[in-house]
Design a protein around this motif. Structure first.
Motif, PDB file in Angstrom:
ATOM      1  N   ARG A  74     -50.641  12.975 -16.197  1.00 58.83           N
ATOM      2  CA  ARG A  74     -51.090  14.344 -15.924  1.00 58.83           C
ATOM      3  C   ARG A  74     -50.566  14.822 -14.576  1.00 58.83           C
ATOM      4  NH1 ARG A  74     -56.674  12.306 -17.298  1.00 58.83           N
ATOM      5  NH2 ARG A  74     -56.740  12.410 -19.575  1.00 58.83           N
ATOM      6  N   LEU A  98     -61.314   4.614 -28.563  1.00 59.28           N
ATOM      7  CA  LEU A  98     -62.743   4.901 -28.373  1.00 59.28           C
ATOM      8  C   LEU A  98     -63.467   5.072 -29.712  1.00 59.28           C
ATOM      9  CD1 LEU A  98     -62.622   7.302 -25.307  1.00 59.28           C
ATOM     10  CD2 LEU A  98     -63.767   5.084 -25.379  1.00 59.28           C
ATOM     11  N   PRO A 101     -56.568   4.726 -18.865  1.00 59.23           N
ATOM     12  CA  PRO A 101     -57.054   5.757 -17.936  1.00 59.23           C
ATOM     13  C   PRO A 101     -56.113   5.957 -16.744  1.00 59.23           C
ATOM     14  CG  PRO A 101     -58.884   4.407 -18.653  1.00 59.23           C
ATOM     15  CD  PRO A 101     -57.630   3.756 -19.186  1.00 59.23           C
ATOM     16  N   ARG A 113     -47.835  11.834 -22.502  1.00 61.10           N
ATOM     17  CA  ARG A 113     -49.242  12.195 -22.308  1.00 61.10           C
ATOM     18  C   ARG A 113     -49.937  12.401 -23.648  1.00 61.10           C
ATOM     19  NH1 ARG A 113     -50.566  17.025 -23.981  1.00 61.10           N
ATOM     20  NH2 ARG A 113     -48.945  17.978 -22.714  1.00 61.10           N
ATOM     21  N   TYR A 171     -55.661   6.708 -26.719  1.00 55.61           N
ATOM     22  CA  TYR A 171     -56.941   6.541 -26.033  1.00 55.61           C
ATOM     23  C   TYR A 171     -58.104   6.991 -26.914  1.00 55.61           C
ATOM     24  CZ  TYR A 171     -60.448   6.636 -22.386  1.00 55.61           C
ATOM     25  OH  TYR A 171     -61.580   6.405 -21.664  1.00 55.61           O
ATOM     26  N   GLN A 172     -57.933   8.151 -27.553  1.00 53.21           N
ATOM     27  CA  GLN A 172     -58.979   8.625 -28.465  1.00 53.21           C
ATOM     28  C   GLN A 172     -59.218   7.583 -29.554  1.00 53.21           C
ATOM     29  OE1 GLN A 172     -60.756  11.611 -28.156  1.00 53.21           O
ATOM     30  NE2 GLN A 172     -59.695  12.028 -26.241  1.00 53.21           N
ATOM     31  N   LEU A 217     -52.922   7.745 -18.126  1.00 58.25           N
ATOM     32  CA  LEU A 217     -53.159   9.159 -18.443  1.00 58.25           C
ATOM     33  C   LEU A 217     -53.262   9.993 -17.177  1.00 58.25           C
ATOM     34  CD1 LEU A 217     -55.627   8.780 -21.424  1.00 58.25           C
ATOM     35  CD2 LEU A 217     -53.380   9.874 -21.472  1.00 58.25           C
ATOM     36  N   ALA A 218     -53.986   9.484 -16.206  1.00 58.71           N
ATOM     37  CA  ALA A 218     -54.134  10.246 -14.959  1.00 58.71           C
ATOM     38  C   ALA A 218     -52.772  10.413 -14.288  1.00 58.71           C
ATOM     39  CB  ALA A 218     -55.108   9.544 -14.027  1.00 58.71           C
ATOM     40  N   ARG A 226     -57.822   0.037 -23.056  1.00 60.54           N
ATOM     41  CA  ARG A 226     -58.647   1.241 -23.140  1.00 60.54           C
ATOM     42  C   ARG A 226     -59.333   1.551 -21.801  1.00 60.54           C
ATOM     43  NH1 ARG A 226     -63.938   0.347 -26.454  1.00 60.54           N
ATOM     44  NH2 ARG A 226     -64.492  -0.551 -24.442  1.00 60.54           N
ATOM     45  N   ASP A 227     -59.875   0.529 -21.162  1.00 59.23           N
ATOM     46  CA  ASP A 227     -60.745   0.793 -20.004  1.00 59.23           C
ATOM     47  C   ASP A 227     -60.023   0.728 -18.660  1.00 59.23           C
ATOM     48  OD1 ASP A 227     -62.805   1.200 -21.737  1.00 59.23           O
ATOM     49  OD2 ASP A 227     -63.656  -0.803 -21.531  1.00 59.23           O
ATOM     50  N   ARG A 251     -59.281  -3.780 -25.220  1.00 54.02           N
ATOM     51  CA  ARG A 251     -60.353  -3.252 -24.394  1.00 54.02           C
ATOM     52  C   ARG A 251     -59.850  -3.004 -22.964  1.00 54.02           C
ATOM     53  NH1 ARG A 251     -65.176  -4.536 -22.051  1.00 54.02           N
ATOM     54  NH2 ARG A 251     -64.772  -6.749 -21.837  1.00 54.02           N
TER      55      ARG A 251
END
Lengths: 698, 698
Positions: B284, B326, B277, B315, B322-323, B280-281, B272-273, B269
């Motif tokens: 990118r 979720l 994130p 990425r 990540y998908q 990934l940011a 994921r949270d 968790r």
């Protein structure tokens, strides 16, 4: 209260207090408060009333986010290719790609009607500041002040609309320091006349965006129609066959979107440390998703083209802003300006205004802390960052129209006020195609962004994703929705019961989150925007005491007049000339190995020998522009069109916060370039004749 | 305590407790604890000791992050093109681009020595769990436990190195449930033999990455040298001329990097949270910066190619993860597993172990909250997310070497332990070129990322940027540094005084932030990693009670053995075959309009007529792989090489967390494809002969 442009322009003289010595070319001036004295003193130019009238009545606002101008008595309009892009895309039938390959209507019958392009032409401005301010009492709570102001603005607009039938918008200037009513003629029958290929319109792509030297034929011609006939206009810009000379004074009329020059240090700090990092990360996510989608298939590439360009352009602009705000020179200058303003002795001006202004700086600083708590959720749910989807926008409009229309116009969410409904429905019922594959890609990216920002356990995320991954949830939402069909939208708009009963997943989603979204909007408007507006109002009043209207208001996507001189600049020891040439374009393509985005279209390669390679292509001037000025006419003293603005250089990216003219320039397509290309590359004799012969009428 | 692979393998039988019925093909098995019973029961295959020995001794680890295998007695090695990519790039002299255009050494004299490629070949594994655990007492504070464990591990490694001269690494397995000493032969004279063009090695690019069907000749040949002569190896994989058949059992040997299957629900968790994130940011931002840099100039494109590929690949992999996280199915399965483990009645096993395990879940959950407070700063400053620059890495290594080397090996930051120094210096003094323009772009992106994450007023940001924008600070740092010069690095390494006095801006920067970075590292190691390690140790002990070693440990970039069957799968109603063909590649290129990334190299287009288009190109199997397995030999029952693993499909992206084989597959280049291409496209008779004739030795 009602004053024409002429009256206002004259009254501006009385405001005085210009520091005339060594004034820069800064300013996106209100056309009803133009810089007459400045132009006279610095350039010996008399800004006459007829000149101003023509500038206003021949300038066009593209409601999709750009500028343009009439260039013939038959309603011919020039703008940028990148402003016309969305229409080019929507107009392309299956198997065609006008955005990529260009278009030319040989006869008027071939001119193609855009599905949802609305143009506005400003007719009149009326100062309604006192009327608006009169309803807001100092003892009011922010919620009441907000409601009162919204009501009086909606009432003014409604009254104006009923009276004149003109689109009527009350515009907030100086972040709350002034309110002006803008009345526009509106055109919704707009047809595509001619567009070059994106290869030359956007030559250099993202690499050269915000750079100079440039070689872009970033133009596109439309024509406004009325009653199925070309619009007859009295005011239009005559085409200059020679273009501008070195050091020549030029003007830019257009609709700059947003600047932040009058914001406070603390607000800019919030922008730098909170808003911009979020915005940049979001744009990167969208841009990446669109690029990856476009890579998958040539058809997808076509569909995603304008969304992709828009994301890339925003990313580059905001990146430049962000770099600028980390430069201590920029922030220190802002600090010094504020210190000067709040320590000025007032020279007999009311000290109560100073006290209010000082307090306002604190209020605005506090408002940043308040908004920081829910800004992200607001942006995701209410602004719609979480739902980057045309189908979602349709769904939300439908349910909000159902909920808002029964209320009195002045109590509605502002965009549902009576005076805006026609424009809103024009967009809502647009027959432009919505591509399911693109919708899926955009929705996947934005639902992912939602989860990334709030976390997988946030109630809204749980509610939106219903236990699925963003990617598979997006598949379900798009596949299940019928809102791509305009008839279905009309059915649900007309029949509230059908809308209530709808199981369209996009409608269900929009309904499900609407309460949360509205709550956030309310907080945003009352706890943040209202507090800021009152604060900026107080600061503006004090600034007016000190400087009169010697500082132009920040940009608001309304008509402004800028001026400057055409001149090159030095960078890294190199002197860049004020204009480039056609020959330079071929040289750059050659040097870059003719690889994307440096591939000149076949039409250009084939006609190279016929072209005069010394034709000026793009030029730069010091005039003050920002995003929204794309497509702006660039005029000479005679009011002739010498160019079409399409970009700034990277040194100009910081102009959101401070004006500088050492290296910062806007970039325009040279008027002679357009004629040479239309004649020798595109074989458009009718169009050239229309431009050349357009001499009457003003 | 010392046991050979053979002894351990046998002892594994005693662990028993395999649930033999309907077992999936899950598992990246330790070669010293192989799934003998499972293979026997499910596939009737006898995993013999000689088979295992060869699998171990013929498998190669690319220290840069991949796998490979010996394929001739003369030290010839096959891996993926994308694993060789970095070396291809570093080896390309100005004006050449071996990454893009390929390379073939017609004679051994033409084989090119890689500047900094280190290969490891595992020789032996020794279980040192008891030895490590013995030094950590239950009453110890986390800091003491951490220090004691680090010391005993360094001591074991040092002793092993002194004794055997082999690279010796103590590997933490089961997140702290076991410790094994790995001994490797190390090769640093590795030469490039043959590489195809990236156009066919990476055909389909980012679009087809993690997709199937695929058409990639993602291979590359190197040769290990010793004393300037080709290495003579006894163990290598014979080349299968036929490749695998439908439903055939295959094995994958290689070095999977990281999986997270034994992590707890709460840790996932957090992943994921919080962690994903951010990751990934960040990816990118880097990917965008590298793409934009590469677009500016063909030379820049070449320089940025492998960094760009790496960012895009990560990425896409992390996006898939990540998908997956979720998807409530994945998380619910994890929750159910934990419930089963902590409610098992123990069948007479020590209840104290259960109590400890239950407590451990809470400890691990708490550790996530602790690390959340400083994880971002740690990642930026200590992991180096803020300084994406080779010059910065050099600067940090130099100052840390100065500070660490005077300490006893066991007290140093782990990467500076004696047994690792040789490898570390091999990288530090690499003569591979460092391109200033690329450094600037990467540093601009990462300094911007630093500011975006911490805010413009954070003391570290102020200290690092010194009032400049990230872009202009990057210009100064790169222009002012001399560390691109290896001689300068050696000078500063040899002369501590010169290093102390250095005004090289990169050295000054690395020094300035080192105290803050070290503090964060300490907190991360002691407050987070140590707590987690003890927690996972307790959980592992309980899991061993229940399942024995029936569950393989998570991947650790050490040698593992996986197995599976070659078979296609259904997706969206379509049956995908177990292999593709050469003909399919030409069809896909045609269908995509031969546009990037679907442009087959000229060599392929020219030889199309000569090729047998029915040649199998890529195939899939159910074997359990993950990133790091790139370049892994795929073997048949006879231990022959039938393929070279290079990717997973998108259904396999969730394998970081759960194994699934309904649709999830790894993807390999078919052995017959390589022979056909080497023969008919690349005219490599010597290489083909070497592969075909390699029959002896094992």
């Amino acid at each position: 209260m009602r004053r024409t442009v002429h009256q206002l322009a004259v009254s501006t003289l009385a405001l005085g207090a210009f520091a005339m010595v060594a004034r820069s070319d800064e300013g996106m001036w209100l056309v009803n408060e133009p810089p007459r004295e400045l132009l006279k003193a610095k350039y010996g130019f008399d800004l006459t009333e007829p000149w101003l009238q023509k500038a206003m009545l021949a300038s066009v606002r593209f409601n999709s986010g750009g500028s343009g101008g009439f260039v013939s008595a038959d309603g011919l309009i020039i703008t940028n290719h990148h402003i016309g892009a969305e229409s080019l895309q929507k107009l392309s039938p299956p198997g065609k790609d006008y955005y990529r390959n260009g278009y030319y209507a040989k006869t008027r019958a071939d001119e193609l009607k855009c599905p949802d392009l609305e143009l506005n032409v400003l007719q009149e401005i009326i100062d309604v500041t006192d009327k608006v301010n009169a309803v807001v009492k100092t003892e009011m709570k922010p919620a009441d002040a907000f409601a009162a102001r919204r009501k009086v603005m909606a009432d003014i607009e409604k009254e104006s609309l009923d009276q004149t039938k003109l689109r009527s918008d009350v515009v907030t200037l100086y972040q709350g320091g002034a309110y002006h009513l803008y009345r526009y003629k509106k055109y919704t029958d707009v047809r595509l006349v001619m567009s070059p290929e994106v290869g030359v319109a956007g030559f250099g792509g993202d690499v050269d965006n915000f750079e100079y030297p440039r070689f872009n034929l970033d133009v596109c011609f439309f024509r406004a129609y009325e009653n199925e006939r070309p619009l007859k206009v009295q005011h239009f810009f005559q085409w200059s066959m020679t273009g501008p000379k070195q050091d020549e004074l030029v003007f830019v009329t257009g609709h700059p979107g947003t600047t932040n020059r009058l914001e406070t240090y603390e607000k800019l700090r919030h922008r730098r440390d909170v808003t911009l990092p979020y915005t940049l990360a979001r744009l990167r996510a969208l841009e990446a998703a669109l690029a990856q989608f476009g890579e998958r298939d040539p058809q997808y590439h076509q569909w995603a083209a304008t969304d992709h360009h828009r994301a890339a352009n925003s990313r580059k602009a905001f990146s430049g802003q962000y770099q600028g705000l980390l430069d201590s020179q920029v922030m220190n200058r802002k600090k010094a300006d504020e210190a000067e303003l709040t320590t000025w002795n007032g020279e007999g001006k009311p000290p109560v205004t100073l006290v209010q202004a000082r307090r306002a700086f604190t209020q605005i600083a506090d408002a940043q802390k308040v908004v920081a708590e829910f800004e992200r959720e607001w942006a995701l749910l209410e602004r719609g960052d979480a739902f980057y989807s045309e189908l979602f926008v349709v769904a939300r409009q439908l349910i909000r129209l159902r909920d808002e229309l029964p209320k009195p116009s002045s109590d509605r969410l502002r965009e549902y006020r009576d005076s805006n409904l026609e424009s809103l429905k024009f967009q809502l019922f647009s027959p432009a195609p919505i591509h399911a594959e693109l919708e899926r890609a955009k929705l996947t990216a934005s639902l992912t962004w939602l989860a990334e920002n709030l976390g997988g356990q946030h109630p809204v995320v749980v509610q939106v994703l219903v236990g699925k991954s963003p990617a598979s949830r997006a598949v379900d939402l798009v596949a299940g929705s019928k809102l791509a069909d305009v008839a279905e939208r009309k059915r649900l708009f007309d029949d509230a019961k059908a809308l209530d009963a709808s199981t369209d997943p996009m409608i269900v989603l929009a309904k499900a989150i609407d309460e949360a979204a509205r709550k956030l909007r309310k907080r945003y408007e009352i706890e943040f925007e209202e507090v800021e507006r009152q604060g900026f109002g107080a600061i503006s009043r004090w600034r007016f005491e000190k400087l009169g209207r010697g500082v132009a208001p920040d940009a608001t996507f309304t008509l402004r007049l800028a001026f400057g001189v055409v001149k090159g600049y030095d960078v890294d020891g190199e002197s860049l000339p004020f204009h480039t040439t056609f020959g330079g374009a071929f040289e750059r393509a050659e040097k870059q190995g003719h690889r994307d985005p440096f591939v000149l279209p076949k039409s250009w390669m084939d006609r190279k020998a016929k072209l005069d390679l010394s034709t000026p292509f793009n030029f730069v001037s010091t005039a003050d522009t920002i995003g929204g000025n794309s497509g702006s006419p660039v005029l000479n003293r005679a009011g002739e069109l010498v160019g079409i603005n399409f970009d700034r250089n990277r040194h100009g990216l910081v102009r959101n916060f401070v004006y500088t003219e050492v290296q910062a320039r806007h970039i325009a397509v040279h008027s002679a370039a357009v004629i040479e290309a239309l004649t020798k590359v595109y074989d458009c004799p009718n169009l050239v004749a229309e431009l050349k012969d357009a001499k009457a009428g003003d």
